[in-house]
Scaffold this motif. Sequence first.
Motif, PDB file in Angstrom:
ATOM      1  N   ILE A 116       0.834  -1.203   0.000  1.00 26.10           N
ATOM      2  CA  ILE A 116       0.000   0.000   0.000  1.00 26.10           C
ATOM      3  C   ILE A 116       0.866   1.250   0.000  1.00 26.10           C
ATOM      4  CG2 ILE A 116      -1.695   1.355   1.318  1.00 26.10           C
ATOM      5  CD1 ILE A 116      -2.947  -1.180   0.289  1.00 26.10           C
ATOM      6  N   ALA A 117       0.600   2.119  -0.949  1.00 22.47           N
ATOM      7  CA  ALA A 117       1.207   3.456  -0.930  1.00 22.47           C
ATOM      8  C   ALA A 117       0.060   4.449  -0.954  1.00 22.47           C
ATOM      9  CB  ALA A 117       2.115   3.641  -2.132  1.00 22.47           C
ATOM     10  N   LEU A 118      -0.023   5.285   0.060  1.00 23.05           N
ATOM     11  CA  LEU A 118      -1.092   6.286   0.054  1.00 23.05           C
ATOM     12  C   LEU A 118      -0.711   7.502   0.878  1.00 23.05           C
ATOM     13  CD1 LEU A 118      -3.111   6.631   2.800  1.00 23.05           C
ATOM     14  CD2 LEU A 118      -3.719   4.342   2.172  1.00 23.05           C
ATOM     15  N   GLN A 119      -1.333   8.592   0.501  1.00 23.98           N
ATOM     16  CA  GLN A 119      -1.218   9.831   1.272  1.00 23.98           C
ATOM     17  C   GLN A 119      -2.611  10.384   1.378  1.00 23.98           C
ATOM     18  OE1 GLN A 119       1.460  12.704  -0.333  1.00 23.98           O
ATOM     19  NE2 GLN A 119       3.190  11.777   0.741  1.00 23.98           N
ATOM     20  N   LEU A 149     -13.002   0.816   0.622  1.00 25.76           N
ATOM     21  CA  LEU A 149     -13.916  -0.223   0.152  1.00 25.76           C
ATOM     22  C   LEU A 149     -13.086  -1.323  -0.492  1.00 25.76           C
ATOM     23  CD1 LEU A 149     -16.507   2.018  -1.743  1.00 25.76           C
ATOM     24  CD2 LEU A 149     -16.992   0.733   0.340  1.00 25.76           C
ATOM     25  N   GLY A 150     -13.624  -2.531  -0.517  1.00 21.57           N
ATOM     26  CA  GLY A 150     -12.882  -3.603  -1.200  1.00 21.57           C
ATOM     27  C   GLY A 150     -13.521  -4.934  -0.905  1.00 21.57           C
ATOM     28  N   THR A 151     -13.248  -5.887  -1.754  1.00 25.96           N
ATOM     29  CA  THR A 151     -13.846  -7.202  -1.592  1.00 25.96           C
ATOM     30  C   THR A 151     -13.340  -7.862  -0.305  1.00 25.96           C
ATOM     31  OG1 THR A 151     -12.058  -7.979  -2.939  1.00 25.96           O
ATOM     32  CG2 THR A 151     -14.188  -7.745  -4.032  1.00 25.96           C
ATOM     33  N   SER A 152     -14.065  -8.877   0.123  1.00 25.63           N
ATOM     34  CA  SER A 152     -13.664  -9.616   1.312  1.00 25.63           C
ATOM     35  C   SER A 152     -12.295 -10.258   1.071  1.00 25.63           C
ATOM     36  CB  SER A 152     -14.728 -10.687   1.569  1.00 25.63           C
ATOM     37  OG  SER A 152     -14.463 -11.300   2.774  1.00 25.63           O
ATOM     38  N   GLY A 153     -11.407 -10.099   2.049  1.00 30.54           N
ATOM     39  CA  GLY A 153     -10.071 -10.687   1.914  1.00 30.54           C
ATOM     40  C   GLY A 153      -9.082  -9.804   1.174  1.00 30.54           C
ATOM     41  N   SER A 154      -9.489  -8.579   0.824  1.00 27.35           N
ATOM     42  CA  SER A 154      -8.574  -7.718   0.051  1.00 27.35           C
ATOM     43  C   SER A 154      -7.509  -7.068   0.946  1.00 27.35           C
ATOM     44  CB  SER A 154      -9.357  -6.655  -0.715  1.00 27.35           C
ATOM     45  OG  SER A 154     -10.139  -5.876   0.164  1.00 27.35           O
ATOM     46  N   GLY A 155      -7.690  -7.147   2.256  1.00 27.17           N
ATOM     47  CA  GLY A 155      -6.629  -6.663   3.151  1.00 27.17           C
ATOM     48  C   GLY A 155      -6.975  -5.398   3.922  1.00 27.17           C
ATOM     49  N   LYS A 156      -8.245  -5.027   3.937  1.00 25.05           N
ATOM     50  CA  LYS A 156      -8.640  -3.781   4.607  1.00 25.05           C
ATOM     51  C   LYS A 156      -8.345  -3.815   6.107  1.00 25.05           C
ATOM     52  CE  LYS A 156     -12.930  -4.318   3.238  1.00 25.05           C
ATOM     53  NZ  LYS A 156     -12.740  -5.655   2.631  1.00 25.05           N
ATOM     54  N   SER A 157      -8.782  -4.892   6.754  1.00 22.72           N
ATOM     55  CA  SER A 157      -8.538  -4.996   8.202  1.00 22.72           C
ATOM     56  C   SER A 157      -7.049  -5.106   8.488  1.00 22.72           C
ATOM     57  CB  SER A 157      -9.211  -6.238   8.785  1.00 22.72           C
ATOM     58  OG  SER A 157     -10.586  -6.171   8.582  1.00 22.72           O
ATOM     59  N   THR A 158      -6.344  -5.822   7.634  1.00 25.92           N
ATOM     60  CA  THR A 158      -4.895  -5.961   7.831  1.00 25.92           C
ATOM     61  C   THR A 158      -4.231  -4.594   7.760  1.00 25.92           C
ATOM     62  OG1 THR A 158      -5.013  -8.149   6.837  1.00 25.92           O
ATOM     63  CG2 THR A 158      -2.837  -7.158   6.964  1.00 25.92           C
ATOM     64  N   LEU A 159      -4.655  -3.772   6.811  1.00 23.73           N
ATOM     65  CA  LEU A 159      -4.088  -2.426   6.704  1.00 23.73           C
ATOM     66  C   LEU A 159      -4.345  -1.626   7.987  1.00 23.73           C
ATOM     67  CD1 LEU A 159      -2.760  -0.069   5.193  1.00 23.73           C
ATOM     68  CD2 LEU A 159      -4.987   0.418   4.141  1.00 23.73           C
ATOM     69  N   ALA A 171      -8.048  -4.190  -3.637  1.00 25.29           N
ATOM     70  CA  ALA A 171      -8.243  -5.556  -4.146  1.00 25.29           C
ATOM     71  C   ALA A 171      -6.919  -6.276  -4.011  1.00 25.29           C
ATOM     72  CB  ALA A 171      -8.686  -5.528  -5.608  1.00 25.29           C
ATOM     73  N   GLN A 172      -6.963  -7.473  -3.508  1.00 27.59           N
ATOM     74  CA  GLN A 172      -5.783  -8.334  -3.394  1.00 27.59           C
ATOM     75  C   GLN A 172      -4.569  -7.623  -2.804  1.00 27.59           C
ATOM     76  OE1 GLN A 172      -5.663  -9.691  -7.451  1.00 27.59           O
ATOM     77  NE2 GLN A 172      -6.992 -11.409  -6.974  1.00 27.59           N
ATOM     78  N   GLY A 173      -4.812  -6.907  -1.725  1.00 22.42           N
ATOM     79  CA  GLY A 173      -3.700  -6.306  -0.990  1.00 22.42           C
ATOM     80  C   GLY A 173      -3.172  -5.003  -1.554  1.00 22.42           C
ATOM     81  N   LYS A 174      -3.868  -4.476  -2.577  1.00 23.60           N
ATOM     82  CA  LYS A 174      -3.385  -3.225  -3.188  1.00 23.60           C
ATOM     83  C   LYS A 174      -4.522  -2.223  -3.337  1.00 23.60           C
ATOM     84  CE  LYS A 174       0.238  -5.183  -6.115  1.00 23.60           C
ATOM     85  NZ  LYS A 174       0.042  -6.608  -5.822  1.00 23.60           N
ATOM     86  N   LEU A 175      -4.139  -0.949  -3.455  1.00 22.10           N
ATOM     87  CA  LEU A 175      -5.136   0.051  -3.827  1.00 22.10           C
ATOM     88  C   LEU A 175      -5.303  -0.017  -5.339  1.00 22.10           C
ATOM     89  CD1 LEU A 175      -4.000   3.091  -1.652  1.00 22.10           C
ATOM     90  CD2 LEU A 175      -5.959   1.589  -1.275  1.00 22.10           C
ATOM     91  N   ILE A 176      -6.539   0.090  -5.779  1.00 25.42           N
ATOM     92  CA  ILE A 176      -6.775   0.022  -7.229  1.00 25.42           C
ATOM     93  C   ILE A 176      -7.600   1.234  -7.669  1.00 25.42           C
ATOM     94  CG2 ILE A 176      -6.671  -2.484  -7.464  1.00 25.42           C
ATOM     95  CD1 ILE A 176      -9.857  -2.308  -7.444  1.00 25.42           C
ATOM     96  N   HIS A 177      -7.481   1.549  -8.935  1.00 25.68           N
ATOM     97  CA  HIS A 177      -8.331   2.591  -9.521  1.00 25.68           C
ATOM     98  C   HIS A 177      -9.441   1.898 -10.285  1.00 25.68           C
ATOM     99  CE1 HIS A 177      -5.794   5.905  -8.436  1.00 25.68           C
ATOM    100  NE2 HIS A 177      -4.756   5.159  -8.781  1.00 25.68           N
ATOM    101  N   LEU A 178     -10.668   2.232  -9.949  1.00 22.30           N
ATOM    102  CA  LEU A 178     -11.779   1.626 -10.686  1.00 22.30           C
ATOM    103  C   LEU A 178     -11.918   2.315 -12.038  1.00 22.30           C
ATOM    104  CD1 LEU A 178     -14.542   1.115  -7.980  1.00 22.30           C
ATOM    105  CD2 LEU A 178     -12.865  -0.509  -8.832  1.00 22.30           C
ATOM    106  N   PRO A 179     -12.259   1.560 -13.083  1.00 21.16           N
ATOM    107  CA  PRO A 179     -12.409   2.181 -14.397  1.00 21.16           C
ATOM    108  C   PRO A 179     -13.582   3.163 -14.408  1.00 21.16           C
ATOM    109  CG  PRO A 179     -13.024  -0.143 -14.478  1.00 21.16           C
ATOM    110  CD  PRO A 179     -12.491   0.111 -13.107  1.00 21.16           C
TER     111      PRO A 179
END
Length: 214
Positions: free
Chosen positions: A17-20, A29-39, A206-214
């Motif tokens: 994860i890289a964020l500011q 937001l993110g699917t189950s298991g994408s790593g939100k709680s871990t973050l 998604a899958q442990g990363k931040l993603i940009h939705l189309p």
Amino acid sequence: MLSCDLSYRRGQFELNIALQTQAQVTGILGTSGSGKSTLLKVLAGLLKPQQGRIEFNEQVFFDSQTRQYTPSYQRHVGLVFQDGQLFPHLNVRQNLLYGYRYLKPAQRRFELAQIVALLDIDALIERRITQLSGGEAQRVALGRALLYSPRLLLLDEPLSALDTRLKQQILPFFARIRDEIQIPMIYVTHQPQELEYLQADILHMAQGKLIHLP
Ligand SMILES: Nc1ncnc2c1ncn2[C@@H]1O[C@H](COP(=O)(O)OP(=O)(O)OP(=O)(O)O)[C@@H](O)[C@H]1O
């Protein structure tokens, strides 16, 4: 301002994860298991990344290059989970004051009466935890986190255990925290409407990363 660029691995799962952000409310937001709680746990200091740097308002939480690691209790972050995790053997007042008692007077940003009024829990103060509804328990959990004088509030699906009517009742309290005591929040949820209500800046994982939705 929260700034991080980190990797954390646990078995097959990898979080990168890289964020500011300096939003009042940052929604994730993110699917189950994408790593939100871990973050959130990494930000709270409950899990230690293998690499990277985490900084919040100029306090370094973690830096693998300089080998800095600020333990959880020195980060001054509040964490609220979906089930509140109140102590069942203590009453509401004792739960609220649990962390507060350990703060030096100079570290206390709020008084009990102020938080009780903010969250409208005055009538509950002498109740046992088993005598609270889900929505009441969640407000007490929030109050306990706030009385610990956090500089950052980490919220892990704080409303997901509640029905729609209760969600509508409690969401405005998060807006009050945003507007009246101005503690920045990182708010994890599966419900985009909650983030829209709170005018959050929304990130997707998604899958442990931040993603940009189309
Ligand atoms: N204590 C643990 N030990 C090992 N693996 C774990 C543990 N907790 C979570 N995981 C795994 O780590 C990954 C990320 O989980 P995490 O709980 O952070 O996801 P999440 O996005 O918060 O999911 P949800 O929306 O379902 O709460 C998942 O693959 C999960 O199975």
